[in-house]
Design an enzyme around this catalytic site. Structure first.
Site, short mmCIF file in Angstrom:
data_model
loop_
_atom_site.label_atom_id
_atom_site.label_comp_id
_atom_site.label_asym_id
_atom_site.label_seq_id
_atom_site.Cartn_x
_atom_site.Cartn_y
_atom_site.Cartn_z
N LYS A 38 0.85 -1.21 0.00
CA LYS A 38 0.00 0.00 0.00
C LYS A 38 0.88 1.25 0.00
CE LYS A 38 -0.04 -0.56 4.99
NZ LYS A 38 -0.75 -1.05 6.16
N TYR A 247 16.05 30.08 6.15
CA TYR A 247 14.91 30.76 6.77
C TYR A 247 15.15 30.94 8.27
CZ TYR A 247 11.98 30.30 2.61
OH TYR A 247 11.45 30.40 1.35
C1 LIG Z 1 0.19 -1.90 6.77
C2 LIG Z 1 -0.32 -3.22 7.24
C3 LIG Z 1 0.54 -4.30 7.39
C4 LIG Z 1 2.05 -4.18 7.28
O1 LIG Z 1 2.54 -3.71 8.51
P1 LIG Z 1 4.11 -3.42 8.78
O2 LIG Z 1 4.12 -2.94 10.19
O3 LIG Z 1 4.49 -2.36 7.81
O4 LIG Z 1 4.84 -4.68 8.57
C5 LIG Z 1 -0.02 -5.53 7.70
N1 LIG Z 1 -1.35 -5.67 7.90
C6 LIG Z 1 -2.21 -4.63 7.80
C7 LIG Z 1 -3.65 -4.86 8.03
C8 LIG Z 1 -1.73 -3.37 7.49
O5 LIG Z 1 -2.57 -2.33 7.42
#
Ligand SMILES: *Cc1c(COP(=O)(O)O)cnc(C)c1O
Length: 347
Positions: A38, A247
């Site tokens: 994702k 800045y």
């Molecule tokens: C993002 C996510 C993961 C992966 O988690 P990590 O901590 O990045 O390994 C796994 N399961 C779900 C439901 C998630 O939303």
């Protein structure tokens, strides 16, 4: 499309990505490892990440949004892609056409799926993160006839810590799992893999550690960094003692200082938390960030590398656990902040 070469690069190690998946798969015991891709593959590029993980042997890919599923559905078989954030009735025709698999997160979503024809789906059981998913008290509201539950998932809230919550979630998941009649069970994210065999079930879902993140101490021994940052020097100049930089003049040169300004800034995800704290390097020479990070520019002290000239490239220090400790940003934020202006160069 443009023919201009971006003045900043993400240098991405495809072998390290594949090796990280294989290492996490091996540490998942009898379970298989999937992959969370994702948020554009945690900022690195979902398509490039997904193709490499597919070639390494990964068969379960998790995205949050339907648009993220559509973006990889031509290179990953749709049946291998799961959409975590659920469904709405209005999207059903597109969902059916795409053929990727929904994760149902509420009793209402279970009804929508059944009413639209049912079939293969996944269910998120909320075992205590209390974020997204069907709570134990809602199970009686779910009618599962005509629904083919492939994966029953749950998500750990505190797997990166030694917390009693881990064991509590694991027990609750185990207790309620059978009632769903799922073909496969999945609980562990990257950190959860390290909690041991009780947490592995049939499928693990690493994200962060695929991309080089150290989700729990001890993972540094087998997780390799995947992303390096490199930025072009736009200007080199020697400033006199007393000259303010950037800045709000938060840095004032103590001595005559040779400074360089590089093409990266907070619009690229190099956030102001690095102001006065971050560094670049050139070979062994450390080049500290001077003053505030701007939107597109950062000024660094290049006194230690007098050979540097305008147009040269420097490496921006971005080791995830180190940068996290330095800035207070999480390793997740450090990755997913990485913006769209980088050339993403896979090696
Ligand atoms: C993002 C996510 C993961 C992966 O988690 P990590 O901590 O990045 O390994 C796994 N399961 C779900 C439901 C998630 O939303």
């Amino acid at each position: 499309m443009t023919d201009f070469e971006p003045p900043l690069r993400l240098i991405l190690d495809g072998d390290a990505l594949a090796a990280n998946w294989k290492a996490l798969n091996a540490r998942s015991g009898s379970a298989l490892a999937g992959a969370a891709v994702k948020a554009n593959g945690y900022g690195l590029g979902a398509r490039e990440v997904a193709a490499r993980l597919r070639d390494a042997g990964c068969r379960d890919f998790f995205v949050a949004h339907w648009g993220e599923a559509a973006a990889i559905a031509d290179i990953i078989p749709p049946a291998w892609i799961s959409v975590l954030n659920g469904i709405q009735a209005a999207d059903i025709p597109h969902i059916r056409a795409l053929g990727t698999v929904p994760v149902l997160n509420t009793p209402e979503q279970v009804s929508i799926w059944r009413a639209s024809g049912g079939g293969r789906c996944h269910i998120m059981f909320d075992s205590g993160i209390n974020r997204l998913g069907i709570g134990p008290e809602q199970m009686s509201q779910c009618r599962l006839q005509d629904i083919d539950v492939d994966l029953l998932l749950s998500h750990l809230a505190s797997a990166d810590e030694d917390s009693a919550q881990n064991e509590a979630q694991q027990r609750l998941f185990r207790e309620h799992a059978a009632a769903w009649g799922a073909k496969r069970l999945s609980l562990a994210n990257s950190a959860g893999i390290m909690l041991g065999a009780d947490y592995h079930y049939d499928l693990t879902r690493p994200g962060l550690s695929l991309y080089g993140g150290i989700a729990r101490s001890g993972m540094g021994a087998f997780i390799k960094p995947v992303a390096r940052l490199s930025a072009r020097l736009l200007q080199v100049r020697t400033l006199p003692a007393g000259a303010p930089i950037g800045y709000n003049a938060t840095h004032v040169c103590g001595n005559d200082t040779t400074v360089g300004t590089i093409s990266i800034g907070y619009a690229d995800g190099y956030l102001r938390a690095f102001s006065g704290k971050g560094s670049a390097h050139h070979g062994a020479a450390a080049l500290p960030v001077l003053g505030r990070v701007s939107m597109d520019l950062v000024t660094i002290d290049i006194s230690a590398a007098p050979e540097l000239r305008e147009g040269d490239w420097v490496d921006v220090e971005y080791d995830l656990p180190t940068a996290s400790a330095l800035t207070g940003l999480s390793q997740y934020e450090l990755l997913t902040n990485l913006g769209t202006r980088f050339a993403r160069n896979w090696r």
